[in-house]
Design a protein around this motif. Structure first.
Motif, PDB file in Angstrom:
ATOM      1  N   ARG A 100       0.828  -1.213   0.000  1.00 57.81           N
ATOM      2  CA  ARG A 100       0.000   0.000   0.000  1.00 57.81           C
ATOM      3  C   ARG A 100       0.856   1.255   0.000  1.00 57.81           C
ATOM      4  N   LYS A 101       1.921   1.239   0.778  1.00 58.35           N
ATOM      5  CA  LYS A 101       2.808   2.401   0.830  1.00 58.35           C
ATOM      6  C   LYS A 101       3.403   2.697  -0.536  1.00 58.35           C
ATOM      7  N   ASP A 136      -7.444   0.536   5.371  1.00 53.24           N
ATOM      8  CA  ASP A 136      -5.978   0.511   5.348  1.00 53.24           C
ATOM      9  C   ASP A 136      -5.390   1.418   4.267  1.00 53.24           C
ATOM     10  N   PHE A 137      -5.956   1.347   3.060  1.00 51.49           N
ATOM     11  CA  PHE A 137      -5.402   2.122   1.943  1.00 51.49           C
ATOM     12  C   PHE A 137      -5.667   3.618   2.149  1.00 51.49           C
ATOM     13  N   LEU A 143      -4.347  -1.572  -6.628  1.00 49.58           N
ATOM     14  CA  LEU A 143      -3.453  -2.606  -6.108  1.00 49.58           C
ATOM     15  C   LEU A 143      -4.234  -3.911  -6.075  1.00 49.58           C
ATOM     16  N   GLU A 144      -3.693  -4.929  -6.741  1.00 52.76           N
ATOM     17  CA  GLU A 144      -4.445  -6.185  -6.820  1.00 52.76           C
ATOM     18  C   GLU A 144      -3.491  -7.374  -6.887  1.00 52.76           C
ATOM     19  N   PHE A 145      -3.966  -8.509  -6.378  1.00 52.77           N
ATOM     20  CA  PHE A 145      -3.199  -9.742  -6.481  1.00 52.77           C
ATOM     21  C   PHE A 145      -3.118 -10.202  -7.935  1.00 52.77           C
ATOM     22  N   ALA A 176      -7.661  -1.009  -3.378  1.00 49.16           N
ATOM     23  CA  ALA A 176      -6.697  -2.052  -3.017  1.00 49.16           C
ATOM     24  C   ALA A 176      -7.422  -3.365  -2.775  1.00 49.16           C
ATOM     25  N   PHE A 177      -7.095  -4.362  -3.569  1.00 44.99           N
ATOM     26  CA  PHE A 177      -7.648  -5.707  -3.427  1.00 44.99           C
ATOM     27  C   PHE A 177      -9.171  -5.699  -3.469  1.00 44.99           C
ATOM     28  N   GLY A 178      -9.724  -4.844  -4.314  1.00 45.70           N
ATOM     29  CA  GLY A 178     -11.171  -4.731  -4.389  1.00 45.70           C
ATOM     30  C   GLY A 178     -11.758  -4.924  -5.764  1.00 45.70           C
ATOM     31  N   VAL A 179     -11.004  -4.615  -6.827  1.00 49.56           N
ATOM     32  CA  VAL A 179     -11.622  -4.628  -8.151  1.00 49.56           C
ATOM     33  C   VAL A 179     -12.036  -6.031  -8.579  1.00 49.56           C
TER      34      VAL A 179
END
Length: 319
Positions: free
Chosen positions: A116-117, A140-141, A227-229, A198-201
């Protein structure tokens, strides 16, 4: 080391909060989608007024407990094409909200904070930026943007899971938390200068619709950061990652969280069946974004996507 000490301290805080009930949001911190859409003026910060022209309804809390199985083997075979995906995803996150950050920290070995940073740094925030974190979860994001040296003037987090927002609001009352669905954001077009997720789409009911909404509320010249896996491209690393994600993480995360919805079977499965980085870049361009870049981290386990909206109001779909 200082990094190890920081990681240990964050785990202790999360373990302590595991058994605490978050306080009710108050003082104008929590805004429903109804509030944003129908109040004459919703003030955020000193300068920003939102006057939404979009019809929206308040999202009520959803029933369900950790004992409700939401993701069985049949649905896990193709999680992204389930007709009621958004309902299942929402109930799943409602159930795991109290332990969500703890599980993330433990099973990423603390790397989720570094990801995230780095994502915030790539978004290049400035003091006059207005940030919308979509599918913000426990925040967090959004908080990572607040920790940046160039702290944006406004940070807003939105999610359709009220228990997630309650967790978020209990940790930071300076961020505005809005109950809203990413598929139909209750904000006027061109309101924000940065949109993030972050990790949502991969949890969106419809990926294209969610990305277009992130583009719509972004001002010309604004940036989007996702931000995604992803699945590592190197075969040996990919194989090791998939064993961990399919077996080790689900068992451990389910034990820690006490979840019975199948959340930690769904989450790794949703990564394996999600588009790779090249296809994700194509989706961003199709949604109207320009200058799309993908930055892999941790041997390709995650990827950071950064894209912009044309400064003159055009978008990539019209050129």
């Amino acid at each position: 080391s200082s990094t190890s000490t920081s990681f240990d301290a964050s785990i202790v805080r999360l373990l302590c909060s595991r058994f605490q009930t978050p306080p009710e949001s108050s003082g104008g911190v929590f805004l429903s989608a109804y509030d944003v859409a129908h109040n004459e003026t919703v003030q955020v910060g000193r300068q920003l007024d939102w006057r939404s022209r979009r019809r929206s309804i308040q999202i009520p809390p959803m029933g369900g407990t950790k004992g409700d199985l939401l993701w069985d083997r049949e649905r896990l075979a193709s999680p992204h094409v389930q007709p009621d995906k958004s309902v299942r995803v929402r109930r799943m996150f409602d159930a795991i909200a109290p332990t969500y950050e703890l599980v993330n920290r433990l099973f990423s070995l603390g790397q989720d904070r570094a990801w995230r940073k780095r994502s915030v740094a790539l978004a290049r925030p400035m003091a006059d930026d207005r940030v919308l974190d979509v599918a913000c979860g426990t925040g967090d994001f959004a908080r990572a943007f607040r920790r940046h040296p160039n702290t944006p003037s406004t940070v807003v987090g939105c999610d359709f899971s009220r228990p997630m927002l309650d967790q978020a609001a209990s940790q930071d009352s300076d961020i505005r938390w809005v109950s809203a669905d990413a598929q139909s954001l209750p904000f006027t077009s061109a309101t924000f200068t940065i949109t993030s997720c972050a990790f949502g789409v991969r949890n969106f009911e419809d990926l294209g619709t969610g990305l277009r909404e992130m583009h719509r509320v972004l001002a010309p010249g604004g940036r989007a950061v996702v931000l995604e896996f992803t699945r590592p491209s190197r075969r040996a690393i990919r194989r090791a990652y998939e064993i961990y994600a399919a077996h080790v993480m689900p068992m451990g995360a389910t034990l820690v969280s006490g979840d019975r919805t199948g959340a930690y079977r769904y989450l790794p499965r949703s990564v394996v069946s999600f588009p790779d980085a090249r296809v994700m870049c194509d989706h961003l361009r199709a949604a109207g974004f320009d200058h799309v870049a993908a930055t892999p981290m941790t041997m390709g386990v995650v990827t950071i996507y950064v894209a912009t909206r044309y400064c003159d109001g055009r978008d990539a779909r019209t050129t």
